[in-house]
Design a protein around this motif. Sequence first.
Motif, PDB file in Angstrom:
ATOM      1  N   LYS A  47       0.838  -1.196   0.000  1.00 38.39           N
ATOM      2  CA  LYS A  47       0.000   0.000   0.000  1.00 38.39           C
ATOM      3  C   LYS A  47       0.873   1.246   0.000  1.00 38.39           C
ATOM      4  O   LYS A  47       1.914   1.277   0.632  1.00 38.39           O
ATOM      5  N   PRO A  48       0.437   2.285  -0.719  1.00 43.49           N
ATOM      6  CA  PRO A  48       1.188   3.543  -0.636  1.00 43.49           C
ATOM      7  C   PRO A  48       1.025   4.159   0.753  1.00 43.49           C
ATOM      8  O   PRO A  48       0.010   3.972   1.410  1.00 43.49           O
ATOM      9  N   SER A  49       2.016   4.890   1.164  1.00 38.46           N
ATOM     10  CA  SER A  49       1.971   5.494   2.497  1.00 38.46           C
ATOM     11  C   SER A  49       0.929   6.606   2.537  1.00 38.46           C
ATOM     12  O   SER A  49       0.461   7.092   1.510  1.00 38.46           O
ATOM     13  N   TYR A  51       1.369   9.648   3.393  1.00 37.07           N
ATOM     14  CA  TYR A  51       1.961  10.844   2.784  1.00 37.07           C
ATOM     15  C   TYR A  51       1.793  10.810   1.264  1.00 37.07           C
ATOM     16  O   TYR A  51       1.390  11.797   0.655  1.00 37.07           O
ATOM     17  N   ASP A  52       2.083   9.652   0.650  1.00 34.51           N
ATOM     18  CA  ASP A  52       1.953   9.535  -0.800  1.00 34.51           C
ATOM     19  C   ASP A  52       0.507   9.709  -1.248  1.00 34.51           C
ATOM     20  O   ASP A  52       0.233  10.339  -2.266  1.00 34.51           O
ATOM     21  N   ARG A  53      -0.438   9.163  -0.474  1.00 35.18           N
ATOM     22  CA  ARG A  53      -1.848   9.305  -0.826  1.00 35.18           C
ATOM     23  C   ARG A  53      -2.295  10.758  -0.718  1.00 35.18           C
ATOM     24  O   ARG A  53      -3.065  11.239  -1.552  1.00 35.18           O
ATOM     25  N   VAL A  55      -0.346  13.474  -1.043  1.00 35.33           N
ATOM     26  CA  VAL A  55       0.284  14.214  -2.142  1.00 35.33           C
ATOM     27  C   VAL A  55      -0.453  13.931  -3.452  1.00 35.33           C
ATOM     28  O   VAL A  55      -0.739  14.851  -4.230  1.00 35.33           O
ATOM     29  N   LYS A  56      -0.789  12.679  -3.680  1.00 42.29           N
ATOM     30  CA  LYS A  56      -1.497  12.321  -4.910  1.00 42.29           C
ATOM     31  C   LYS A  56      -2.873  12.992  -4.947  1.00 42.29           C
ATOM     32  O   LYS A  56      -3.293  13.504  -5.988  1.00 42.29           O
ATOM     33  N   THR A  58      -3.710  15.791  -3.513  1.00 40.10           N
ATOM     34  CA  THR A  58      -3.480  17.215  -3.757  1.00 40.10           C
ATOM     35  C   THR A  58      -3.181  17.469  -5.228  1.00 40.10           C
ATOM     36  O   THR A  58      -3.681  18.433  -5.815  1.00 40.10           O
TER      37      THR A  58
END
Length: 96
Positions: A47-49, A51-53, A55-56, A58
């Motif tokens: 799973k993406p972290s 933080y990555d979710r 940023v994505k 945004t």
Amino acid sequence: MGIPMSAPLSAPFVASPVGWVVLGAAGYITYKAGKKAGKKAEEDITKPSLYDRVVKGTMKAAYKTQKCVSESLGKAKDKYGTMWTEAKTEANATSD
């Protein structure tokens, strides 16, 4: 009188068949819990972290906003561009 202090407490427990069943059940439960925890940890890696979710999300919001603004500007350009061309043509026609 009780169990002498020098004898280990687990000896009578392990010596009986009920003790073996209890130890086997405890071992199996521990095994299943470990297997479940390992599977969950493996899923968490793929799973993406958070933080990555974030940023994505945004980036998606910024892209949608840009797309909306571009469409709006395109419509305004078409509307006022046509008016500009007409005004320019009329101005050239009257100045001749």
